[in-house]
Design an enzyme around this catalytic site. Structure first.
Site, PDB file in Angstrom:
ATOM      1  N   ILE A  14      84.804  -2.447  87.586  1.00  0.00           N
ATOM      2  CA  ILE A  14      84.883  -1.343  86.627  1.00  0.00           C
ATOM      3  C   ILE A  14      85.758  -0.225  87.198  1.00  0.00           C
ATOM      4  CG2 ILE A  14      83.509   0.519  85.583  1.00  0.00           C
ATOM      5  CD1 ILE A  14      81.197  -1.486  85.266  1.00  0.00           C
ATOM      6  N   TYR A 147      68.029  -0.278  93.132  1.00  0.00           N
ATOM      7  CA  TYR A 147      69.207   0.027  92.300  1.00  0.00           C
ATOM      8  C   TYR A 147      68.825   0.918  91.116  1.00  0.00           C
ATOM      9  CZ  TYR A 147      73.443  -1.167  89.542  1.00  0.00           C
ATOM     10  OH  TYR A 147      74.605  -1.140  88.802  1.00  0.00           O
ATOM     11  N   ILE A 180      78.372  -6.030  82.381  1.00  0.00           N
ATOM     12  CA  ILE A 180      79.822  -6.109  82.220  1.00  0.00           C
ATOM     13  C   ILE A 180      80.315  -7.299  83.039  1.00  0.00           C
ATOM     14  CG2 ILE A 180      81.990  -4.794  82.448  1.00  0.00           C
ATOM     15  CD1 ILE A 180      79.852  -3.440  80.607  1.00  0.00           C
TER      16      ILE A 180
HETATM   17  N1  CAA Z   1      61.674 -10.899  84.419  1.00  0.00           N
HETATM   18  C1  CAA Z   1      60.538 -11.528  84.765  1.00  0.00           C
HETATM   19  N2  CAA Z   1      60.479 -12.446  85.711  1.00  0.00           N
HETATM   20  C2  CAA Z   1      61.619 -12.757  86.348  1.00  0.00           C
HETATM   21  C3  CAA Z   1      62.838 -12.152  86.030  1.00  0.00           C
HETATM   22  C4  CAA Z   1      62.833 -11.192  85.011  1.00  0.00           C
HETATM   23  N3  CAA Z   1      63.963 -10.559  84.650  1.00  0.00           N
HETATM   24  N4  CAA Z   1      63.795 -12.642  86.844  1.00  0.00           N
HETATM   25  C5  CAA Z   1      63.177 -13.550  87.637  1.00  0.00           C
HETATM   26  N5  CAA Z   1      61.879 -13.614  87.316  1.00  0.00           N
HETATM   27  C6  CAA Z   1      60.873 -14.474  87.914  1.00  0.00           C
HETATM   28  C7  CAA Z   1      61.328 -15.917  87.957  1.00  0.00           C
HETATM   29  O1  CAA Z   1      61.063 -16.555  86.737  1.00  0.00           O
HETATM   30  C8  CAA Z   1      60.501 -16.468  89.079  1.00  0.00           C
HETATM   31  O2  CAA Z   1      59.206 -16.723  88.608  1.00  0.00           O
HETATM   32  P1  CAA Z   1      58.362 -17.989  89.164  1.00  0.00           P
HETATM   33  O3  CAA Z   1      58.135 -17.700  90.611  1.00  0.00           O
HETATM   34  O4  CAA Z   1      57.133 -17.967  88.319  1.00  0.00           O
HETATM   35  O5  CAA Z   1      59.248 -19.176  88.923  1.00  0.00           O
HETATM   36  C9  CAA Z   1      60.447 -15.305  90.008  1.00  0.00           C
HETATM   37  O6  CAA Z   1      60.701 -14.124  89.265  1.00  0.00           O
HETATM   38  C10 CAA Z   1      61.573 -15.396  91.001  1.00  0.00           C
HETATM   39  O7  CAA Z   1      60.947 -15.234  92.138  1.00  0.00           O
HETATM   40  P2  CAA Z   1      61.683 -15.711  93.460  1.00  0.00           P
HETATM   41  O8  CAA Z   1      60.740 -15.450  94.573  1.00  0.00           O
HETATM   42  O9  CAA Z   1      62.259 -17.077  93.320  1.00  0.00           O
HETATM   43  O10 CAA Z   1      62.874 -14.673  93.485  1.00  0.00           O
HETATM   44  P3  CAA Z   1      64.029 -14.610  94.502  1.00  0.00           P
HETATM   45  O11 CAA Z   1      63.556 -13.967  95.744  1.00  0.00           O
HETATM   46  O12 CAA Z   1      64.733 -15.918  94.617  1.00  0.00           O
HETATM   47  O13 CAA Z   1      64.967 -13.573  93.740  1.00  0.00           O
HETATM   48  C11 CAA Z   1      66.306 -12.739  91.980  1.00  0.00           C
HETATM   49  C12 CAA Z   1      65.694 -13.956  92.642  1.00  0.00           C
HETATM   50  C13 CAA Z   1      66.996 -11.837  93.003  1.00  0.00           C
HETATM   51  C14 CAA Z   1      65.253 -11.960  91.256  1.00  0.00           C
HETATM   52  C15 CAA Z   1      67.336 -13.325  91.002  1.00  0.00           C
HETATM   53  O14 CAA Z   1      66.650 -13.980  89.987  1.00  0.00           O
HETATM   54  C16 CAA Z   1      68.255 -12.300  90.406  1.00  0.00           C
HETATM   55  O15 CAA Z   1      69.263 -11.939  91.000  1.00  0.00           O
HETATM   56  N6  CAA Z   1      67.931 -11.809  89.192  1.00  0.00           N
HETATM   57  C17 CAA Z   1      68.800 -10.907  88.486  1.00  0.00           C
HETATM   58  C18 CAA Z   1      68.431  -9.473  88.694  1.00  0.00           C
HETATM   59  C19 CAA Z   1      69.387  -8.658  87.886  1.00  0.00           C
HETATM   60  O16 CAA Z   1      69.423  -8.704  86.673  1.00  0.00           O
HETATM   61  N7  CAA Z   1      70.232  -7.856  88.550  1.00  0.00           N
HETATM   62  C20 CAA Z   1      71.231  -7.112  87.888  1.00  0.00           C
HETATM   63  C21 CAA Z   1      72.531  -7.315  88.616  1.00  0.00           C
HETATM   64  S1  CAA Z   1      73.936  -6.721  87.691  1.00  0.00           S
HETATM   65  C22 CAA Z   1      73.865  -5.074  87.843  1.00  0.00           C
HETATM   66  O17 CAA Z   1      73.056  -4.509  88.504  1.00  0.00           O
HETATM   67  C23 CAA Z   1      74.890  -4.322  87.064  1.00  0.00           C
HETATM   68  C24 CAA Z   1      74.271  -3.365  86.103  1.00  0.00           C
HETATM   69  O18 CAA Z   1      74.262  -2.162  86.390  1.00  0.00           O
HETATM   70  C25 CAA Z   1      73.750  -3.865  84.834  1.00  0.00           C
END
Ligand code: CAA
Length: 240
Positions: A14, A147, A180
């Site tokens: 961005i 964040y 984005i």
């Molecule tokens: N809501 C609810 N549950 C969620 C979830 C959500 N959004 N995302 C993951 N989970 C759950 C999974 O389903 C999983 O559940 P189970 O254990 O029952 O299967 C659990 O959480 C994942 O647990 P883990 O221990 O496996 O998690 P992990 O340590 O491997 O971490 C993570 C994974 C980091 C959460 C990964 O899923 C991730 O990166 N998620 C995205 C987070 C996100 O949206 N970040 C935004 C980045 S972009 C940004 O920040 C730009 C902006 O300004 C918009």
């Protein structure tokens, strides 16, 4: 000569789009970057925009870098605090280091970028502060306690600076991008990303230029009566 603008994290994602958009609108742009020399060199080759390396988490380095920009280009009038990182983890797994790294770059980085130039803006009675916050600072996000805290903090910063800057003709506003198409969002696991896109009413990720245009508007003279505000550009994913 156009007004001088600094964009932190201004060589990628961005930030790069913001740097280019401001340049196209006639600003003298300085693009800060933290470490990726290769991307910065490529960015300068493609755009002709001068880049400056410093770590926004470091106050003294920021102060010195901003002074260098002013000595090269003239007094800074537009400050775009864009540099940001993620260290996502569910809270029970988040380490103190993951917390601190994100606070230092995303939140202290805004202080470190604005504070050194603030006295000059007040003296010259003009300024535009634009902070890139996030949808996730407005609504919170699973795995982003760190964040989201910084991005919500940005909104407190601009609302306070808006009050302090008003008499000196300094505006302070935020843009809250939703998801984005950047490296940051592409780093999210594909399955999670698909589920995120399914929650965006317009049915797609946003484009970097769609955020850059918001910033260029807020920097312009046309936006002089807008301060302490937030533009939410998130494809309808969340209404404030
Ligand atoms: N809501 C609810 N549950 C969620 C979830 C959500 N959004 N995302 C993951 N989970 C759950 C999974 O389903 C999983 O559940 P189970 O254990 O029952 O299967 C659990 O959480 C994942 O647990 P883990 O221990 O496996 O998690 P992990 O340590 O491997 O971490 C993570 C994974 C980091 C959460 C990964 O899923 C991730 O990166 N998620 C995205 C987070 C996100 O949206 N970040 C935004 C980045 S972009 C940004 O920040 C730009 C902006 O300004 C918009």
């Amino acid at each position: 000569m156009g007004r001088v603008a600094i964009v932190t994290g201004g060589t990628r994602g961005i930030g790069a789009a913001i740097s280019k958009s401001l340049k196209a609108a006639g600003y003298e742009v300085a693009a800060n970057f933290g470490g990726n020399e290769e991307a910065a060199a490529k960015f300068t080759d493609e755009t002709g925009i001068k880049t400056y390396k410093w770590n926004v988490a470091d106050y003294e380095a920021s102060k010195a870098g901003l002074a260098q920009v002013e000595s090269d280009l003239g007094p800074i009038e537009v400050v775009v605090a864009n540099a940001g990182i993620t260290r996502d983890a569910p809270f029970h797994k988040m380490t103190p280091d993951q917390w601190k790294e994100v606070i230092d770059v995303n939140l202290s980085g805004v202080f470190n970028t604005v504070h050194p130039v603030w006295p000059g803006l007040r003296e010259r009675k003009f300024g535009r502060i634009i902070v890139i916050s996030s949808l996730n600072g407005q609504k919170g996000q699973f795995a982003q306690v760190n964040y989201a805290a910084t991005k919500a903090g940005d909104l407190g910063i601009i609302k306070s600076l808006a009050q302090e800057g008003a008499r000196a003709n300094i505006t302070a506003n935020a843009v809250c991008p939703g998801y984005i198409a950047t490296e940051m969002v592409m780093a999210v696991p594909e399955k999670v990303r698909e589920s995120i896109i399914s929650q965006i009413p317009v049915g797609r990720l946003g484009e970097v230029d769609e955020i850059a245009r918001c910033v260029t508007f807020l920097a312009s003279d046309d936006a002089g009566f807008i301060t302490g505000s937030t533009i939410s550009a998130n494809g309808g994913q969340f209404f404030v």
